[in-house]
Design a protein around this motif. Structure first.
Motif, mmCIF file in Angstrom:
data_model
loop_
_atom_site.group_PDB
_atom_site.id
_atom_site.type_symbol
_atom_site.label_atom_id
_atom_site.label_comp_id
_atom_site.label_asym_id
_atom_site.label_seq_id
_atom_site.Cartn_x
_atom_site.Cartn_y
_atom_site.Cartn_z
ATOM 1 N N THR A 1 38.559 61.219 31.425
ATOM 2 C CA THR A 1 38.910 59.981 32.115
ATOM 3 C C THR A 1 37.842 58.944 31.787
ATOM 4 N N SER A 2 38.237 57.904 31.073
ATOM 5 C CA SER A 2 37.271 56.867 30.717
ATOM 6 C C SER A 2 37.263 55.734 31.726
ATOM 7 N N THR A 3 38.416 55.495 32.369
ATOM 8 C CA THR A 3 38.521 54.385 33.310
ATOM 9 C C THR A 3 39.371 54.778 34.505
ATOM 10 N N ILE A 4 38.893 54.440 35.693
ATOM 11 C CA ILE A 4 39.703 54.550 36.902
ATOM 12 C C ILE A 4 40.072 53.130 37.316
ATOM 13 N N GLN A 5 41.356 52.868 37.383
ATOM 14 C CA GLN A 5 41.827 51.548 37.757
ATOM 15 C C GLN A 5 42.375 51.565 39.180
ATOM 16 N N ALA A 6 41.879 50.656 39.998
ATOM 17 C CA ALA A 6 42.424 50.453 41.334
ATOM 18 C C ALA A 6 43.418 49.304 41.235
ATOM 19 N N MET A 7 44.696 49.604 41.372
ATOM 20 C CA MET A 7 45.743 48.595 41.215
ATOM 21 C C MET A 7 46.524 48.514 42.513
ATOM 22 N N TYR A 8 46.715 47.286 43.041
ATOM 23 C CA TYR A 8 47.267 47.196 44.386
ATOM 24 C C TYR A 8 47.924 45.850 44.683
ATOM 25 N N PHE A 9 48.840 45.921 45.638
ATOM 26 C CA PHE A 9 49.446 44.753 46.289
ATOM 27 C C PHE A 9 48.991 44.828 47.731
ATOM 28 N N SER A 10 48.254 43.828 48.198
ATOM 29 C CA SER A 10 47.609 43.967 49.508
ATOM 30 C C SER A 10 47.451 42.609 50.202
ATOM 31 N N PRO A 11 48.516 42.093 50.814
ATOM 32 C CA PRO A 11 48.442 40.768 51.442
ATOM 33 C C PRO A 11 47.394 40.631 52.538
ATOM 34 N N THR A 12 47.146 41.687 53.318
ATOM 35 C CA THR A 12 46.163 41.587 54.406
ATOM 36 C C THR A 12 44.923 42.448 54.177
ATOM 37 N N GLY A 13 44.800 43.036 52.998
ATOM 38 C CA GLY A 13 43.565 43.728 52.627
ATOM 39 C C GLY A 13 43.473 45.198 52.953
ATOM 40 N N THR A 14 44.412 45.762 53.713
ATOM 41 C CA THR A 14 44.293 47.166 54.093
ATOM 42 C C THR A 14 44.562 48.104 52.917
ATOM 43 N N THR A 15 45.561 47.790 52.117
ATOM 44 C CA THR A 15 45.842 48.610 50.939
ATOM 45 C C THR A 15 44.679 48.529 49.955
ATOM 46 N N ARG A 16 44.152 47.332 49.750
ATOM 47 C CA ARG A 16 42.996 47.162 48.867
ATOM 48 C C ARG A 16 41.828 48.027 49.327
ATOM 49 N N HIS A 17 41.576 48.050 50.618
ATOM 50 C CA HIS A 17 40.452 48.813 51.174
ATOM 51 C C HIS A 17 40.561 50.286 50.787
ATOM 52 N N VAL A 18 41.735 50.877 50.981
ATOM 53 C CA VAL A 18 41.902 52.293 50.684
ATOM 54 C C VAL A 18 41.898 52.559 49.192
ATOM 55 N N VAL A 19 42.642 51.766 48.438
ATOM 56 C CA VAL A 19 42.749 51.996 46.999
ATOM 57 C C VAL A 19 41.395 51.850 46.310
ATOM 58 N N CYS A 20 40.675 50.787 46.622
ATOM 59 C CA CYS A 20 39.364 50.591 45.986
ATOM 60 C C CYS A 20 38.360 51.636 46.463
ATOM 61 N N GLY A 21 38.437 51.998 47.745
ATOM 62 C CA GLY A 21 37.551 53.042 48.248
ATOM 63 C C GLY A 21 37.806 54.375 47.572
ATOM 64 N N LEU A 22 39.077 54.691 47.366
ATOM 65 C CA LEU A 22 39.419 55.949 46.704
ATOM 66 C C LEU A 22 38.984 55.930 45.241
ATOM 67 N N ALA A 23 39.212 54.831 44.554
ATOM 68 C CA ALA A 23 38.819 54.733 43.144
ATOM 69 C C ALA A 23 37.310 54.871 42.981
ATOM 70 N N THR A 24 36.554 54.213 43.847
ATOM 71 C CA THR A 24 35.093 54.285 43.776
ATOM 72 C C THR A 24 34.599 55.702 44.076
ATOM 73 N N ALA A 25 35.188 56.327 45.103
ATOM 74 C CA ALA A 25 34.792 57.694 45.449
ATOM 75 C C ALA A 25 35.116 58.667 44.324
ATOM 76 N N LEU A 26 36.254 58.473 43.677
ATOM 77 C CA LEU A 26 36.622 59.327 42.546
ATOM 78 C C LEU A 26 35.626 59.190 41.408
ATOM 79 N N ALA A 27 35.230 57.959 41.111
ATOM 80 C CA ALA A 27 34.262 57.741 40.034
ATOM 81 C C ALA A 27 32.934 58.422 40.351
ATOM 82 N N ASP A 28 32.505 58.354 41.611
ATOM 83 C CA ASP A 28 31.252 58.989 42.006
ATOM 84 C C ASP A 28 31.335 60.507 41.856
#
Length: 273
Positions: A3-30
């Motif tokens: 895996t060379s790249t983990i992409q967090a891709m999302y539709f998130s009008p109020t930010g809740t989806t972004r919070h989980v998706v980006c948090g999961l992507a960052t945790a996976l990379a770690d």
């Protein structure tokens, strides 16, 4: 598989989806270590949905959308049909407002699989409901974040090869059930699709609502006008610094109250690896 790249891709009008998706992507990379890079692809606003997107076999995409009426938002289907997976692995994630996610997770997984992605896991998490400031208030919260980290650990273990590769038994129905519909006091389904937010005299004309509308529907010159579709995402209502945006439709308000009363008990995220 590397895996060379983990992409967090999302539709998130109020930010809740972004919070989980980006948090999961960052945790996976770690947890995966090495030189894995994390990227973000936010397709919430209309301009972002005009760009063609494709991936490759070395990409892992954490792909998130909110749940609308128990399904993937139908306004996104045309755009999702343009995305090319080309053998990339994907983790579909849906965010629901403490009611239920019904068939949204299996629907999103099916869409991604049809576009050439290989599904390695899937999850449904809770965020503050788009209609409400009390239903799911403050979520995702610390407990949710811990579950995101646990989910990342399980995905990383699976991808490391220490757990056997297998299909992912996601929760949901095929064929998908109909969209969830609010009902009148007599039990008759009511249609709130054409309901739009109103603007009070408190409005300062800051134009913030214009910039956050995911459909580009709020008039730039007169923010009290809605020129296009309103998906009731709550972005303009929750972002307004003076609380000048509101809904006054009787059916909408009754449905909002029913949700806040009937689904007040805390729901927990569910994930599948």
């Amino acid at each position: 598989m590397t895996t060379s790249t983990i992409q967090a891709m999302y539709f998130s009008p109020t930010g809740t989806t972004r919070h989980v998706v980006c948090g999961l992507a960052t945790a996976l990379a770690d947890k995966m270590g090495g030189s894995t890079e994390v990227g973000q692809m936010d397709f919430t606003l209309p301009v972002a949905r005009k760009e063609a997107v494709s991936f490759g076999s070395q990409d892992l995409v954490v792909f998130g959308v909110p749940v609308y009426a128990g399904r993937v938002p139908n306004v996104l289907l045309t755009y999702l049909d343009t995305i090319k997976g080309r053998g990339a692995r994907a983790v579909p994630v849906v965010l629901f407002g403490n009611r239920d996610y019904d068939d949204a997770l299996v629907e999103l997984a099916d869409i991604l699989e049809s576009k050439g992605f290989y599904i390695v896991a899937g999850g449904a998490f809770v965020g503050e409901h788009s209609f409400s400031k009390t239903l799911g208030k403050g979520r995702p919260d610390g407990k949710d974040n811990d579950l995101v980290a646990d989910f990342a650990d399980k995905i990383a273990t699976k991808l490391s090869g220490t757990a056997p590769a297998s299909s992912v038994p996601l929760k949901g129905h095929r064929p998908y059930r109909p969209y969830y519909k609010p009902r009148s006091p007599d039990g008759v389904p009511v249609d709130i699709r054409k309901v739009v937010p109103k603007t009070s005299a408190d409005c300062t004309d800051c134009k913030l609502c214009v910039t956050v509308c995911p459909m580009g529907s709020i008039d730039t010159e007169d923010v009290s006008k809605v020129n296009g579709i309103c998906i009731k995402c709550g972005a303009c209502v929750k972002a307004c610094p003076v609380q000048a945006k509101y809904y006054d439709d009787e059916n909408y308000l009754r449905h909002k109250h029913e949700l806040e009363v009937g689904f007040a008990d805390r729901k927990e995220p569910e994930f599948f690896v």
